[in-house]
Write an enzyme that holds these catalytic residues in place. Structure first.
Site, PDB file in Angstrom:
ATOM      1  N   PHE A  39       0.837  -1.194   0.000  1.00 58.58           N
ATOM      2  CA  PHE A  39       0.000   0.000   0.000  1.00 58.58           C
ATOM      3  C   PHE A  39       0.868   1.239   0.000  1.00 58.58           C
ATOM      4  O   PHE A  39       1.835   1.317   0.741  1.00 58.58           O
ATOM      5  CB  PHE A  39      -0.909   0.005   1.233  1.00 58.58           C
ATOM      6  CG  PHE A  39      -1.968   1.059   1.171  1.00 58.58           C
ATOM      7  CD1 PHE A  39      -1.767   2.306   1.758  1.00 58.58           C
ATOM      8  CD2 PHE A  39      -3.168   0.825   0.503  1.00 58.58           C
ATOM      9  CE1 PHE A  39      -2.748   3.296   1.694  1.00 58.58           C
ATOM     10  CE2 PHE A  39      -4.149   1.800   0.439  1.00 58.58           C
ATOM     11  CZ  PHE A  39      -3.944   3.038   1.024  1.00 58.58           C
ATOM     12  N   CYS A  49      12.215   1.038  -5.393  1.00 60.60           N
ATOM     13  CA  CYS A  49      13.150   0.860  -6.517  1.00 60.60           C
ATOM     14  C   CYS A  49      12.482   1.048  -7.863  1.00 60.60           C
ATOM     15  O   CYS A  49      12.904   1.842  -8.690  1.00 60.60           O
ATOM     16  CB  CYS A  49      13.768  -0.527  -6.435  1.00 60.60           C
ATOM     17  SG  CYS A  49      14.776  -0.956  -7.854  1.00 60.60           S
ATOM     18  N   CYS A  59      15.627   3.514  -7.944  1.00 64.06           N
ATOM     19  CA  CYS A  59      16.620   3.086  -8.937  1.00 64.06           C
ATOM     20  C   CYS A  59      16.188   3.212 -10.399  1.00 64.06           C
ATOM     21  O   CYS A  59      16.943   3.731 -11.229  1.00 64.06           O
ATOM     22  CB  CYS A  59      16.993   1.618  -8.744  1.00 64.06           C
ATOM     23  SG  CYS A  59      16.884   0.979  -7.082  1.00 64.06           S
ATOM     24  N   ILE A  60      15.010   2.704 -10.707  1.00 62.44           N
ATOM     25  CA  ILE A  60      14.614   2.622 -12.118  1.00 62.44           C
ATOM     26  C   ILE A  60      14.381   3.990 -12.762  1.00 62.44           C
ATOM     27  O   ILE A  60      15.068   4.352 -13.715  1.00 62.44           O
ATOM     28  CB  ILE A  60      13.419   1.665 -12.311  1.00 62.44           C
ATOM     29  CG1 ILE A  60      13.761   0.265 -11.794  1.00 62.44           C
ATOM     30  CG2 ILE A  60      12.967   1.623 -13.753  1.00 62.44           C
ATOM     31  CD1 ILE A  60      14.870  -0.450 -12.544  1.00 62.44           C
ATOM     32  N   LYS A  97      15.216   6.800 -11.659  1.00 64.57           N
ATOM     33  CA  LYS A  97      16.423   7.602 -11.465  1.00 64.57           C
ATOM     34  C   LYS A  97      17.429   7.337 -12.568  1.00 64.57           C
ATOM     35  O   LYS A  97      18.004   8.237 -13.176  1.00 64.57           O
ATOM     36  CB  LYS A  97      17.004   7.256 -10.089  1.00 64.57           C
ATOM     37  CG  LYS A  97      18.336   7.822  -9.748  1.00 64.57           C
ATOM     38  CD  LYS A  97      19.505   6.903 -10.066  1.00 64.57           C
ATOM     39  CE  LYS A  97      19.604   5.627  -9.304  1.00 64.57           C
ATOM     40  NZ  LYS A  97      20.036   5.809  -7.920  1.00 64.57           N
ATOM     41  N   THR A 140       8.545  -3.064   4.781  1.00 66.93           N
ATOM     42  CA  THR A 140       7.771  -1.865   4.468  1.00 66.93           C
ATOM     43  C   THR A 140       8.589  -0.688   3.949  1.00 66.93           C
ATOM     44  O   THR A 140       8.035   0.339   3.577  1.00 66.93           O
ATOM     45  CB  THR A 140       7.002  -1.401   5.717  1.00 66.93           C
ATOM     46  OG1 THR A 140       7.918  -1.371   6.817  1.00 66.93           O
ATOM     47  CG2 THR A 140       5.866  -2.355   6.045  1.00 66.93           C
ATOM     48  N   TYR A 182      22.973  10.768  -1.654  1.00 71.84           N
ATOM     49  CA  TYR A 182      23.139  10.400  -3.060  1.00 71.84           C
ATOM     50  C   TYR A 182      21.867  10.728  -3.826  1.00 71.84           C
ATOM     51  O   TYR A 182      21.914  11.082  -5.006  1.00 71.84           O
ATOM     52  CB  TYR A 182      23.564   8.930  -3.220  1.00 71.84           C
ATOM     53  CG  TYR A 182      22.483   7.909  -2.985  1.00 71.84           C
ATOM     54  CD1 TYR A 182      22.392   7.227  -1.772  1.00 71.84           C
ATOM     55  CD2 TYR A 182      21.568   7.591  -3.987  1.00 71.84           C
ATOM     56  CE1 TYR A 182      21.413   6.284  -1.555  1.00 71.84           C
ATOM     57  CE2 TYR A 182      20.587   6.647  -3.789  1.00 71.84           C
ATOM     58  CZ  TYR A 182      20.508   5.998  -2.564  1.00 71.84           C
ATOM     59  OH  TYR A 182      19.535   5.068  -2.354  1.00 71.84           O
ATOM     60  N   GLU A 221      22.178  12.871  -7.130  1.00 73.43           N
ATOM     61  CA  GLU A 221      21.756  12.244  -8.380  1.00 73.43           C
ATOM     62  C   GLU A 221      20.656  13.067  -9.045  1.00 73.43           C
ATOM     63  O   GLU A 221      20.691  13.319 -10.257  1.00 73.43           O
ATOM     64  CB  GLU A 221      21.277  10.810  -8.144  1.00 73.43           C
ATOM     65  CG  GLU A 221      22.411   9.837  -7.881  1.00 73.43           C
ATOM     66  CD  GLU A 221      21.921   8.419  -7.551  1.00 73.43           C
ATOM     67  OE1 GLU A 221      22.743   7.487  -7.613  1.00 73.43           O
ATOM     68  OE2 GLU A 221      20.728   8.247  -7.226  1.00 73.43           O
ATOM     69  N   PHE A 264      30.147   7.912   2.712  1.00 73.13           N
ATOM     70  CA  PHE A 264      30.955   7.488   1.565  1.00 73.13           C
ATOM     71  C   PHE A 264      32.374   8.041   1.724  1.00 73.13           C
ATOM     72  O   PHE A 264      32.598   8.980   2.481  1.00 73.13           O
ATOM     73  CB  PHE A 264      30.358   8.034   0.262  1.00 73.13           C
ATOM     74  CG  PHE A 264      29.111   7.339  -0.195  1.00 73.13           C
ATOM     75  CD1 PHE A 264      27.862   7.735   0.280  1.00 73.13           C
ATOM     76  CD2 PHE A 264      29.162   6.316  -1.128  1.00 73.13           C
ATOM     77  CE1 PHE A 264      26.697   7.109  -0.149  1.00 73.13           C
ATOM     78  CE2 PHE A 264      27.999   5.690  -1.569  1.00 73.13           C
ATOM     79  CZ  PHE A 264      26.773   6.084  -1.078  1.00 73.13           C
ATOM     80  N   LYS A 322      14.367   2.086  12.911  1.00 70.32           N
ATOM     81  CA  LYS A 322      14.827   0.886  12.244  1.00 70.32           C
ATOM     82  C   LYS A 322      14.662  -0.340  13.137  1.00 70.32           C
ATOM     83  O   LYS A 322      14.616  -0.240  14.362  1.00 70.32           O
ATOM     84  CB  LYS A 322      16.297   1.061  11.864  1.00 70.32           C
ATOM     85  CG  LYS A 322      16.482   2.149  10.809  1.00 70.32           C
ATOM     86  CD  LYS A 322      17.426   1.718   9.743  1.00 70.32           C
ATOM     87  CE  LYS A 322      17.433   2.686   8.600  1.00 70.32           C
ATOM     88  NZ  LYS A 322      18.316   2.216   7.523  1.00 70.32           N
ATOM     89  N   HIS A 334      41.644  -3.400 -23.771  1.00 67.43           N
ATOM     90  CA  HIS A 334      42.042  -2.107 -24.315  1.00 67.43           C
ATOM     91  C   HIS A 334      41.196  -1.771 -25.512  1.00 67.43           C
ATOM     92  O   HIS A 334      41.021  -2.601 -26.391  1.00 67.43           O
ATOM     93  CB  HIS A 334      43.520  -2.199 -24.680  1.00 67.43           C
ATOM     94  CG  HIS A 334      44.114  -0.909 -25.125  1.00 67.43           C
ATOM     95  ND1 HIS A 334      44.275   0.162 -24.282  1.00 67.43           N
ATOM     96  CD2 HIS A 334      44.573  -0.521 -26.335  1.00 67.43           C
ATOM     97  CE1 HIS A 334      44.817   1.146 -24.959  1.00 67.43           C
ATOM     98  NE2 HIS A 334      45.010   0.763 -26.195  1.00 67.43           N
ATOM     99  N   GLU A 356      40.325  -0.842 -17.516  1.00 68.22           N
ATOM    100  CA  GLU A 356      41.694  -1.340 -17.526  1.00 68.22           C
ATOM    101  C   GLU A 356      42.602  -0.513 -16.633  1.00 68.22           C
ATOM    102  O   GLU A 356      43.679  -0.974 -16.247  1.00 68.22           O
ATOM    103  CB  GLU A 356      42.261  -1.434 -18.943  1.00 68.22           C
ATOM    104  CG  GLU A 356      42.433  -0.103 -19.646  1.00 68.22           C
ATOM    105  CD  GLU A 356      43.055  -0.228 -21.044  1.00 68.22           C
ATOM    106  OE1 GLU A 356      42.534   0.407 -21.977  1.00 68.22           O
ATOM    107  OE2 GLU A 356      44.053  -0.939 -21.200  1.00 68.22           O
TER     108      GLU A 356
END
Lengths: 494, 450
Positions: free
Chosen positions: A59, A75, A80-81, A83, A177, A216, A220, A244, A331, A488, A493
């Site tokens: 929900f 997500c 994620c998607i 974004k 949730t 982030y 982003e 980070f 949490k 290369h 590399e």
């Protein structure tokens, strides 16, 4: 399913009709998953494979601005998607510029249409929502678009959009949730400000935007909005990308600054007022310095809050079943088998204390949990050396320790940091930044120069980092790295 | 050398130009108002590429100077085991003696010997990257990765391109090529060429040219035999490019005089594990050596290690196993380790397990691009540990994806270790860590949803 449950008194019969073996203790379900996001759906689908009777409750409480979405969780819908797709749109803007140097001819200044992009993105998300509903149906997982909360032992109440309540019982529960964006708690924040929950389906171009935050998510979003040609400012209270590697975080910030994103450092907004209504309208933001008494004002079409996310654990009746939560953060602490303090209640995903808030982690945890519950497996989720990528304009991929935490844990004398700038070949012809891309590995001298941290700043950082994460999982040492021939010419590399 | 001037570098840049052409089409779906079709001007691209290459030439000269390496622009050959005689362009002679000599003369494209007009009218990759004017309607002939890569980017910048192939894609003539993961990997080669076909490149399969003639219009008329239909056909092109293999540059070195042995079939110099030739103080590295992959990074690594061994710093030999590489066709193909065929040959099909998946890059969704050939497979030993023998990936940024996994394979990575690695979302590479459908099971290997 709705009809069957209206009768309520013979769950056994319902199940036999469905061809499933009866649930012990006459519970309605073997497993109820609260939350249909990355973790919840993965667990539910996996449990169905073991022929368990599973229900998923999902929900979405609409945002203050009224945004909502379908099955799939953060997500798929507001994370994620969309974004990555909008980040891709911004990268394509850059590609357009580069292409001229590679011989593609067009003289006009190319403009971006927000609606075209957003419609395409939302259509794709819609197909994913649909795909999930079909997948659940195919696997015979019962799905209800209802808000679940515990009302007593083994019992939850599901309330749908129309307010109709139903009770369900299950032998076990998985709480998945997730979280929702935090608000500042200042005048005007809920009335006028947007969050990432609103941005990806915004039915009008956000225009001149103030992004509040340095997570982030903030960087982003600021990054792709600027890449689409919008005037973007980021207001940062203290440091960028807390948690980070700070050297990498600062490089990301520098790059964004050089590419047109404005930064206001060490200020926090104290009120947001509406100057003009509209889509977008005009908002006036007043902000106060964190280091003195200075106050500033600015006008923007859109204010996007990205100051953090709070777990959805306070209003799901956890007190009724005695599940402990961290009162400060909301949490849920779990053991290494994702079990809460109540033996038949488990939790996965973003709501877990001291675990990474990433889709693949939630999925992995959910699947392994189900294998242990129903498949007799013993494998636990491995939360060590989980790779991640920040999709800022200059992408950042990382796995393992940051330089600071490595120094803290092992001591500066015991680690060796190898590093290099590099210039992606594709950036040469269009003469793009020749000293910005950067990579470093952190090695533990005492353990055979084992690679304990990997960081790369450059295009396709996610694609580059994935394989290195696998190698780190295999115990990669500096010597083995040196012995591996490079491909290369590619960025990896380096 | 080749890489910088007429190989990897200009190739990747022109491949990038072609990719940008696709990006321009995608951009429209993502909201950029750009009117299609967009046209490409060869000379702008060529100049950009050539300028960059020249900056690299300059960079190398500066570096040699800084490191006090004496550089002679002369054509060298042996007059005795410790003496090299060189001629400048103007014909002036220089003689140099040395304690140790390293031969790294590389290779040059071959011309077909049995096709009339091949030499007079056809070009090779040595010429392609330096053309000032567009090659127009082009026929790259034969299938080596060079041919596919060139055909790929030529199509991508809007040129009418046809590839003529005698037999199967990506098969090389040189023995050395067998050590590269893609040479026997039929399935991947087919997917790559399938994609190119859907992308607009024409293929003339099982055909071989018999003659090339110049027409009054200055175009070229090519005549070829179609082995399947047993017919002879002709068509006219602006450019014919030969990519039929590369020959080692050994003929003018005078190797016989000093006793350096070469492979009679390939002409390549025979070396041992320490890059030594049959003459003790004469060494060879790179494309010219027999049985080695013809790749820049291996040449560089081998050269460095040789120097370190010669001057006392180390005894480490070059490891030629599990060298990763990438073919930069429009849909890129990256690989490391054994092909499926080689694994079956070495271990037997009952002892290997192949995990595979068809996936769709997220960026293709909104762009409405066809992902039919986006595919990956992991070839593992079947026994308990399930060590990974080879990894093959077709998709965007294949080189970036494969590099890190090559490290893992160097560490002896197993399938369980790969599965323990959490994916990065959303990327293409994460699908490698989620491979779970085996070929043996016969199940549908299409990735569905998050």
């Amino acid at each position: 399913s709705v009809q069957a449950h209206k009768e309520e008194d013979n769950p056994q019969k319902t199940m036999e009709v469905n061809g499933l073996t009866p649930v012990p203790h006459s519970y309605d379900y073997d497993l109820i998953v609260i939350g249909g996001g990355s973790g919840g759906l993965a667990a539910a689908k996996e449990a169905a494979k073991y022929e368990k009777k599973v229900m998923v409750l999902d929900f979405v409480t609409p945002t203050p601005q009224g945004s909502s979405w379908g099955l799939g969780g953060t997500c798929v819908n507001v994370g994620c998607i969309p974004k990555k797709l909008m980040h891709q749109a911004a990268l394509l803007g850059q590609a357009l510029q580069d292409s001229r140097n590679f011989g593609w001819q067009f003289t006009e200044e190319v403009k971006h249409n927000w609606m075209t992009m957003t419609e395409s993105v939302q259509n794709y998300i819609g197909s994913l929502n649909w795909g999930y509903r079909v997948a659940l149906r195919d696997k015979k997982v019962t799905y209800e678009n209802a808000y679940g909360e515990f009302v007593g032992p083994h019992t939850i109440k599901a309330t749908n959009k129309k307010g109709i309540e139903k009770l369900y019982t299950a032998e076990r529960f998985i709480i998945a949730t997730g979280e929702r964006p935090r608000y500042l708690g200042i005048p005007g924040d809920k009335e006028y400000c947007l969050s990432s929950d609103d941005l990806f389906s915004l039915p009008y171009c956000p225009g001149k935007t103030l992004v509040v935050g340095a997570s982030y998510v903030a960087l982003e979003c600021a990054g792709f909005l600027a890449g689409l040609g919008l005037d973007v400012t980021v207001m940062v209270r203290s440091i960028l990308l807390r948690g980070f590697d700070q050297d990498m975080a600062n490089r990301i910030g520098e790059y964004m600054k050089e590419h047109g994103v404005n930064f206001i450092r060490e200020f926090v907004p104290i009120k947001v007022e509406q100057v003009e209504e509209g889509t977008p309208g005009i908002l006036k933001v007043t902000a106060k310095s964190t280091t003195g008494d200075q106050m500033i004002e600015g006008e923007y079409n859109t204010v996007l809050l990205a100051i953090g996310r709070d777990p959805c654990t306070r209003k799901i009746g956890l007190d009724k079943v005695g599940v402990n939560i961290n009162e400060k953060t909301g949490k849920i602490p779990v053991n290494d088998e994702e079990q809460t303090n109540v033996p038949y209640i488990y939790a996965i995903g973003d709501i877990l204390q001291d675990k990474l808030e990433l889709t693949p982690v939630a999925i992995q945890a959910g699947r392994l949990l189900v294998h242990r519950l129903y498949g007799g497996a013993t494998t636990k989720c491995d939360y060590v050396n989980v790779p991640t990528t920040v999709f800022t304009p200059l992408e950042y991929g990382a796995c393992g320790y940051s330089e600071e935490t490595a120094v803290e844990k092992f001591g500066e004398a015991n680690i060796e940091v190898y590093h290099s700038h590099f210039w992606p070949l594709e950036w040469t012809v269009p003469s793009r930044d020749n000293n910005k891309c950067y990579a470093k590995i952190i090695c533990n001298i005492q353990d055979n120069e084992r690679v304990i941290g990997f960081h790369v700043l450059g295009p396709n950082a996610g694609e580059v980092t994935q394989g290195f994460a696998a190698a780190i999982k295999c115990g990669l040492t500096k010597e083995q790295l040196d012995n591996t021939v490079g491909i290369h010419p590619v960025c990896a590399e380096v | 050398g080749t890489c910088v001037n007429v190989g990897c570098i200009p190739k990747k840049l022109m491949h990038q130009a072609a990719l940008l052409g696709s990006a321009l089409k995608d951009a429209q779906h993502y909201g950029w108002n750009i009117s299609q079709p967009v046209h490409h001007t060869w000379s702008v691209m060529a100049q950009g590429v050539q300028n960059y290459v020249k900056s690299l030439n300059w960079g190398h000269r500066v570096q040699l100077q800084e490191k006090k390496v004496k550089y002679f622009n002369i054509k060298g050959s042996f007059s005795d085991p410790h003496t090299v005689r060189g001629l400048t362009k103007a014909g002036k002679e220089t003689v140099v003696t040395a304690d140790n000599i390293v031969i790294a003369t590389g290779g040059r494209p071959k011309y077909p010997t049995d096709v009339a007009g091949a030499l007079e009218y056809g070009i090779t990759s040595d010429d392609l990257f330096w053309l000032k004017e567009s090659p127009g309607k082009t026929l790259p002939s034969f299938i080596l990765y060079v041919s596919l890569e060139c055909a790929g980017f030529l199509t991508g910048i809007g040129l009418d391109t046809t590839v003529m192939m005698r037999s199967v894609p990506l098969r090389g003539f040189d023995q050395a090529k067998k050590t590269i993961c893609f040479t026997t990997q039929q399935q991947m080669a087919s997917l790559v060429t399938e994609h190119m076909e859907s992308y607009g490149t024409k293929f003339l399969k099982r055909c071989f040219p018999t003659k090339v003639e110049k027409l009054k219009s200055n175009r070229l008329q090519v005549t070829w035999k179609n082995a399947d239909l047993d017919t002879e056909e002709t068509d006219s092109f602006d450019t014919v490019m030969w990519a039929v293999g590369r020959a080692p540059n050994t003929k003018t070195l005078n190797l016989e005089t000093v006793g350096v042995k070469t492979n009679s079939e390939t002409g390549k110099i025979i070396v041992d594990a320490s890059e030594a030739t049959s003459v003790p103080h004469i060494y060879a590295v790179g494309d010219i050596t027999e049985g080695r992959p013809e790749l820049t990074p291996t040449a560089i690594a081998a050269g460095k290690l040789l120097a370190q061994r010669l001057f006392g710093q180390s005894s480490e030999l070059m490891d030629y196993d599990n060298v990763p590489t990438t073919v930069f066709t429009p849909l890129e193909y990256g690989c490391v380790g054994l092909s499926e065929e080689a694994a079956v040959q070495r271990h037997g099909s009952d002892n290997i397990e192949v995990y595979h998946a068809y996936y769709k890059p997220l960026e293709f969704t909104v762009a409405e691009r066809d992902a039919t050939q986006c595919y990956m497979k992991m070839v593992c030993l079947r026994e308990r540990e399930q060590r990974i023998l080879g990894l093959h990936f077709i998709g965007p940024n294949a080189g970036e994806v494969i590099q890190g996994f090559a490290l893992g394979i160097k560490c002896g990575a197993t399938y369980p270790q790969m599965m323990k690695t959490v994916g990065i979302h959303p990327t293409c590479a994460e699908e490698v860590t989620k491979l779970h459908i085996t070929k043996r099971s016969g199940l549908d290997a299409t990735v569905t949803g998050c």
